[in-house]
Design a protein around this motif. Structure first.
Motif, mmCIF file in Angstrom:
data_model
loop_
_atom_site.group_PDB
_atom_site.id
_atom_site.type_symbol
_atom_site.label_atom_id
_atom_site.label_comp_id
_atom_site.label_asym_id
_atom_site.label_seq_id
_atom_site.Cartn_x
_atom_site.Cartn_y
_atom_site.Cartn_z
ATOM 1 N N UNK A 42 -37.820 -9.326 -64.421
ATOM 2 C CA UNK A 42 -36.522 -9.359 -65.100
ATOM 3 C C UNK A 42 -35.699 -8.195 -64.565
ATOM 4 N N UNK A 43 -34.395 -8.245 -64.768
ATOM 5 C CA UNK A 43 -33.562 -7.147 -64.281
ATOM 6 C C UNK A 43 -33.864 -5.873 -65.059
ATOM 7 N N UNK A 44 -33.603 -4.749 -64.423
ATOM 8 C CA UNK A 44 -33.729 -3.451 -65.083
ATOM 9 C C UNK A 44 -32.399 -2.737 -64.925
ATOM 10 N N UNK A 45 -31.967 -2.071 -65.971
ATOM 11 C CA UNK A 45 -30.676 -1.395 -65.931
ATOM 12 C C UNK A 45 -30.834 0.081 -66.269
ATOM 13 N N UNK A 46 -29.927 0.859 -65.724
ATOM 14 C CA UNK A 46 -29.873 2.277 -66.026
ATOM 15 C C UNK A 46 -28.433 2.689 -66.249
ATOM 16 N N UNK A 47 -28.227 3.651 -67.121
ATOM 17 C CA UNK A 47 -26.887 4.128 -67.452
ATOM 18 C C UNK A 47 -26.803 5.615 -67.177
ATOM 19 N N UNK A 48 -25.746 6.028 -66.498
ATOM 20 C CA UNK A 48 -25.536 7.444 -66.214
ATOM 21 C C UNK A 48 -24.180 7.843 -66.766
ATOM 22 N N UNK A 49 -24.191 8.817 -67.659
ATOM 23 C CA UNK A 49 -22.948 9.384 -68.178
ATOM 24 C C UNK A 49 -23.064 10.896 -68.056
ATOM 25 N N UNK A 50 -22.263 11.476 -67.195
ATOM 26 C CA UNK A 50 -22.331 12.913 -66.959
ATOM 27 C C UNK A 50 -21.390 13.657 -67.897
ATOM 28 N N UNK A 51 -21.440 14.969 -67.850
ATOM 29 C CA UNK A 51 -20.580 15.782 -68.706
ATOM 30 C C UNK A 51 -19.112 15.652 -68.341
ATOM 31 N N UNK A 52 -18.819 15.130 -67.157
ATOM 32 C CA UNK A 52 -17.423 14.900 -66.778
ATOM 33 C C UNK A 52 -16.769 13.846 -67.667
ATOM 34 N N UNK A 53 -17.592 12.953 -68.250
ATOM 35 C CA UNK A 53 -17.078 11.898 -69.115
ATOM 36 C C UNK A 53 -16.583 12.484 -70.435
ATOM 37 N N UNK A 59 -20.283 10.542 -74.504
ATOM 38 C CA UNK A 59 -21.283 10.009 -73.580
ATOM 39 C C UNK A 59 -22.166 8.985 -74.278
ATOM 40 N N UNK A 60 -22.563 9.263 -75.519
ATOM 41 C CA UNK A 60 -23.361 8.313 -76.293
ATOM 42 C C UNK A 60 -22.586 7.029 -76.565
ATOM 43 N N UNK A 61 -21.291 7.167 -76.842
ATOM 44 C CA UNK A 61 -20.438 5.997 -77.059
ATOM 45 C C UNK A 61 -20.440 5.097 -75.826
ATOM 46 N N UNK A 62 -20.277 5.690 -74.639
ATOM 47 C CA UNK A 62 -20.248 4.882 -73.422
ATOM 48 C C UNK A 62 -21.602 4.243 -73.135
ATOM 49 N N UNK A 63 -22.681 4.906 -73.459
ATOM 50 C CA UNK A 63 -23.997 4.290 -73.307
ATOM 51 C C UNK A 63 -24.119 3.064 -74.212
ATOM 52 N N UNK A 64 -23.622 3.185 -75.442
ATOM 53 C CA UNK A 64 -23.657 2.042 -76.367
ATOM 54 C C UNK A 64 -22.780 0.904 -75.851
ATOM 55 N N UNK A 82 -32.289 -4.233 -59.836
ATOM 56 C CA UNK A 82 -32.108 -2.974 -60.544
ATOM 57 C C UNK A 82 -30.599 -2.761 -60.598
ATOM 58 N N UNK A 83 -30.076 -2.402 -61.760
ATOM 59 C CA UNK A 83 -28.638 -2.200 -61.920
ATOM 60 C C UNK A 83 -28.407 -0.830 -62.541
ATOM 61 N N UNK A 84 -27.608 0.007 -61.875
ATOM 62 C CA UNK A 84 -27.265 1.321 -62.412
ATOM 63 C C UNK A 84 -25.754 1.371 -62.607
ATOM 64 N N UNK A 85 -25.332 1.702 -63.816
ATOM 65 C CA UNK A 85 -23.921 1.817 -64.147
ATOM 66 C C UNK A 85 -23.607 3.281 -64.410
ATOM 67 N N UNK A 86 -22.595 3.794 -63.714
ATOM 68 C CA UNK A 86 -22.197 5.189 -63.847
ATOM 69 C C UNK A 86 -20.783 5.241 -64.407
ATOM 70 N N UNK A 87 -20.614 5.935 -65.511
ATOM 71 C CA UNK A 87 -19.288 6.092 -66.102
ATOM 72 C C UNK A 87 -18.529 7.183 -65.353
ATOM 73 N N UNK A 88 -17.284 6.898 -65.009
ATOM 74 C CA UNK A 88 -16.434 7.886 -64.354
ATOM 75 C C UNK A 88 -15.636 8.620 -65.429
ATOM 76 N N UNK A 89 -15.026 9.718 -65.045
ATOM 77 C CA UNK A 89 -14.309 10.540 -66.026
ATOM 78 C C UNK A 89 -13.149 9.777 -66.650
#
Length: 118
Positions: A42-53, A59-64, A82-89
């Motif tokens: 099955x697909x696997x996902x990862x979320x990255x939210x740095x302090x720039x966000x 950061x918790x809001x964007x993860x949700x 594998x899917x990685x989503x990175x939030x930008x500022x």
């Protein structure tokens, strides 16, 4: 679709491998990186939210938000990625609908969505 814990990427090595070996598409509010792997059930996902966000609550809001997008469109995602989503500022400027639209657009460009979901 509910996303169980086994769907998330937890190893730092997997995050690094997706970023180095996979394909990536930047958007205005986020960056999506994917890596095809035949060994996945099955697909696997990862979320990255740095302090720039923003601060921790932002950061918790964007993860949700990203988790919610994955849950809503989980049936449309191909199983062997594998899917990685990175939030930008800039993500703090966007509404939920804008983030969802952009994630779907980038996922479609990367070929992660099944033909029925595209």
């Amino acid at each position: 679709m509910r996303l169980p814990r086994k769907f998330s990427i937890s190893n730092r090595v997997d995050f690094a491998r997706v970023r180095e070996l996979g394909k990536s598409r930047p958007g205005r509010y986020l960056v999506v990186s994917v890596l095809h792997s035949d060994e996945l059930e099955h697909f696997k996902y990862g979320l990255i939210t740095t302090k720039k966000v923003g601060k921790a609550h932002q950061r918790n809001y964007f993860r949700r938000v990203f988790r919610s997008i994955m849950q809503n469109h989980g049936e449309e995602i191909c199983e062997d990625y594998y899917i990685v989503t990175i939030a930008r500022w800039r993500a703090s400027e966007a509404s939920y609908e804008e983030l969802e639209r952009e994630w779907l657009r980038l996922a479609h460009k990367l070929g992660v969505l099944t033909p029925e979901g595209a």
